[in-house]
Design an enzyme around this catalytic site. Structure first.
Site, PDB file in Angstrom:
ATOM      1  N   ASP A 218      32.283  -8.905 -14.461  1.00 49.05           N
ATOM      2  CA  ASP A 218      31.088  -9.252 -14.607  1.00 49.05           C
ATOM      3  C   ASP A 218      30.042  -9.067 -15.193  1.00 49.05           C
ATOM      4  OD1 ASP A 218      29.972  -6.588 -13.087  1.00 49.05           O
ATOM      5  OD2 ASP A 218      29.204  -7.895 -11.773  1.00 49.05           O
TER       6      ASP A 218
ATOM      7  N   LYS B 265      37.650 -14.433 -12.180  1.00 46.94           N
ATOM      8  CA  LYS B 265      36.896 -13.567 -11.847  1.00 46.94           C
ATOM      9  C   LYS B 265      37.345 -12.981 -10.836  1.00 46.94           C
ATOM     10  CE  LYS B 265      32.117 -12.929 -11.865  1.00 46.94           C
ATOM     11  NZ  LYS B 265      30.601 -12.844 -11.930  1.00 46.94           N
TER      12      LYS B 265
END
Length: 225
Positions: A138, A120
């Protein structure tokens, strides 16, 4: 969600916010990398407050090493898990100096070799710093993708892969920001604000939530900001 609806979904986001940006404050790829790493389980506002003074003087891996772990902790002690994060940031700075000439690599695999940097974080850096068409999933993006049926998936990687597949190319560069901002401010976790959502007719979520005044009339308590 049908292909035509997906295009319209993004078209509306683009029209509403043509040039979305991260809410993290950064000055170069390195400070962005540090800010994103610090933002795990923390708010962007909290990270920005902690890094304002830090980034005014420390904007390279070499300067971070000169500051040292103890010095870094003094700057970021208000951020959750600051001890572990400080250790990772210093270790990552050493690797950047030793292996990458003090530069942030424009490569996901290389970025993921850095302590505290997962997929991420790497995707955010690639997208924001280098303009790569990546989508960092997220909790906000995961929720929006599943709740709306834009790109449903059982885990963040499944959602990322699906978003990369269905998002029209003209919207890929900014998709990450549009979706995270939509999830943060409109399609909220506890109570999505459907009454002011520009995607309400395209979204699969049911039942749509009414305005707070209507909710209050039925005895419900509106979600806190």
């Amino acid at each position: 969600m049908k292909k035509a609806d997906i295009f319209e979904f993004y078209r509306r986001l683009a029209e509403d916010n043509p040039a979305p940006e991260t809410e993290l404050q950064w000055t170069n790829p390195y400070t962005l990398l540090v800010a994103v790493a610090l933002s795990a389980q923390a708010t962007d506002i909290g990270v920005n407050k902690a890094t304002k003074a830090l980034f005014a003087t420390v904007d390279t891996p070499a300067k971070m090493l000169a500051l040292g772990e103890a010095g870094l902790k003094r700057h970021i002690k208000t951020i959750g898990l600051f001890n572990t994060k400080a250790k990772n940031v210093i270790a990552a700075a050493q690797i950047l100096v030793d292996r990458f000439g003090g530069e942030v690599p424009r490569d996901r695999a290389a970025l993921e070799t850095l302590p505290g940097v997962g997929r991420k974080t790497a995707n955010v850096v690639l997208n924001v710093a280098f303009g790569e068409p990546t989508i960092a999933v997220d909790t906000h993006i995961f929720r929006v993708a599943n709740r709306t049926s834009l790109a449903p998936g059982k885990d963040v990687r499944a959602v990322e892969d699906r978003l990369m597949k269905v998002t029209p190319k003209p919207f890929l560069t900014h998709a990450h920001h549009w979706l995270i901002l939509h999830g943060r401010y409109v399609c909220k976790a506890r109570r999505p604000e459907c009454w002011r959502c520009i995607e309400v007719d395209l979204c699969a979520f049911k039942p749509k939530t009414p305005p707070p005044t209507d909710a209050g009339a039925h005895g419900a308590v509106p979600e806190s900001p």
